[in-house]
Scaffold this motif. Structure first.
Motif, PDB file in Angstrom:
ATOM      1  N   ILE A  93      38.517  74.262  75.039  1.00  0.00           N
ATOM      2  CA  ILE A  93      39.311  73.802  73.900  1.00  0.00           C
ATOM      3  C   ILE A  93      40.164  74.954  73.377  1.00  0.00           C
ATOM      4  N   THR A  94      41.366  74.625  72.937  1.00  0.00           N
ATOM      5  CA  THR A  94      42.248  75.633  72.347  1.00  0.00           C
ATOM      6  C   THR A  94      42.434  75.381  70.851  1.00  0.00           C
ATOM      7  N   LYS A  95      41.927  74.228  70.388  1.00  0.00           N
ATOM      8  CA  LYS A  95      42.043  73.881  68.979  1.00  0.00           C
ATOM      9  C   LYS A  95      40.686  73.472  68.435  1.00  0.00           C
ATOM     10  N   PHE A  96      40.390  73.926  67.232  1.00  0.00           N
ATOM     11  CA  PHE A  96      39.208  73.442  66.502  1.00  0.00           C
ATOM     12  C   PHE A  96      39.564  73.477  65.022  1.00  0.00           C
ATOM     13  N   ASN A  97      39.987  72.350  64.516  1.00  0.00           N
ATOM     14  CA  ASN A  97      40.440  72.251  63.133  1.00  0.00           C
ATOM     15  C   ASN A  97      39.438  71.449  62.297  1.00  0.00           C
ATOM     16  N   ASN A 118      35.248  60.423  60.762  1.00  0.00           N
ATOM     17  CA  ASN A 118      36.583  60.482  61.345  1.00  0.00           C
ATOM     18  C   ASN A 118      36.735  61.771  62.138  1.00  0.00           C
ATOM     19  N   GLY A 119      37.968  62.034  62.598  1.00  0.00           N
ATOM     20  CA  GLY A 119      38.164  63.210  63.434  1.00  0.00           C
ATOM     21  C   GLY A 119      37.762  62.944  64.870  1.00  0.00           C
ATOM     22  N   ILE A 204      39.700  68.457  67.860  1.00  0.00           N
ATOM     23  CA  ILE A 204      39.927  69.390  68.967  1.00  0.00           C
ATOM     24  C   ILE A 204      41.240  68.995  69.655  1.00  0.00           C
ATOM     25  N   ASP A 205      41.501  69.531  70.825  1.00  0.00           N
ATOM     26  CA  ASP A 205      42.719  69.197  71.562  1.00  0.00           C
ATOM     27  C   ASP A 205      42.764  67.693  71.848  1.00  0.00           C
TER      28      ASP A 205
END
Length: 213
Positions: A93-97, A118-119, A204-205
């Motif tokens: 993964i390159t995103k973890f918001n 959600n998410g 995530i991505d």
């Protein structure tokens, strides 16, 4: 069939769940942070998250970004999810918001009904746990008392297939699961102590989450 290698149970269907331990340093900082909020009526009101959640519980507190960074909570969640996705899907993964993270203060006779988040990724774990939760009214010794337990739900019960996974709370245990995983927290009745849990939602991505392309 008496040889061990001739007997193998394969269970590859259903959503993946990750269980980890919250490091003591992070756990202690989060508990101290929440204790301070409980003592501050103005701050408790400001960070009240109850109106946005479904639980019938005493208090639900939204965690501020500062404490998630300072305690290492956000980093812990991101690293755990990265390792989980890498192990399960062979992808990085390159995103973890983090969308939000919150603590739930549950006491006797309170509960959280069946719901989902959600998410993309969610999770729940335990910061404080009562010494006792109670027992069945009719003292059913052969039945496991589910008071205070977290139960994950997916699909329907069928032959050779369970639809629930029951988790007995233990301080420091944390479980990650997909956002769509239904779950419920049962009420308990014999203890006046607090059951304190912590949860989060994150994205995530999209390319990794969207398996349909």
């Amino acid at each position: 069939m008496d040889k061990e290698k001739d007997f193998e149970i394969i269970k590859q269907f259903g959503p993946s769940i990750l269980k980890v331990k919250i490091p003591n340093e992070i756990l202690n900082q989060l508990n101290e942070y929440i204790d301070n909020i409980v003592e501050d009526k103005e701050l408790s009101k400001k960070l009240n998250f109850g109106e946005q959640l479904v639980g019938d519980v005493s208090q639900e507190i939204k965690l501020e970004t500062e404490i998630m960074q300072k305690s290492g909570w956000g980093n812990f969640l991101g690293l755990s999810v990265g390792k989980w996705i890498g192990s399960e899907m062979g992808k990085k993964i390159t995103k973890f918001n983090i969308i939000e993270s919150w603590a739930v203060r549950q006491f006797k006779n309170e509960y959280n009904p069946v719901h989902w988040h959600n998410g993309h990724i969610s999770g729940a774990g335990f910061l404080k746990v009562p010494k006792i939760f109670g027992k069945h009214v009719q003292n059913k010794e052969n039945k496991n008392y589910k008071g205070g337990n977290l139960q994950l739900i997916h699909g329907s019960r069928m032959f050779l297939n369970d639809s629930t996974y029951t988790i007995k709370p233990k301080v420091g245990d944390f479980y990650f699961f997909p956002n769509y995983m239904m779950h419920v927290v049962y009420p308990f009745k014999e203890s006046d102590e607090e059951r304190r849990s912590i949860s989060f939602n994150a994205k995530i991505d999209d390319e990794i989450f969207n398996v349909y392309g």
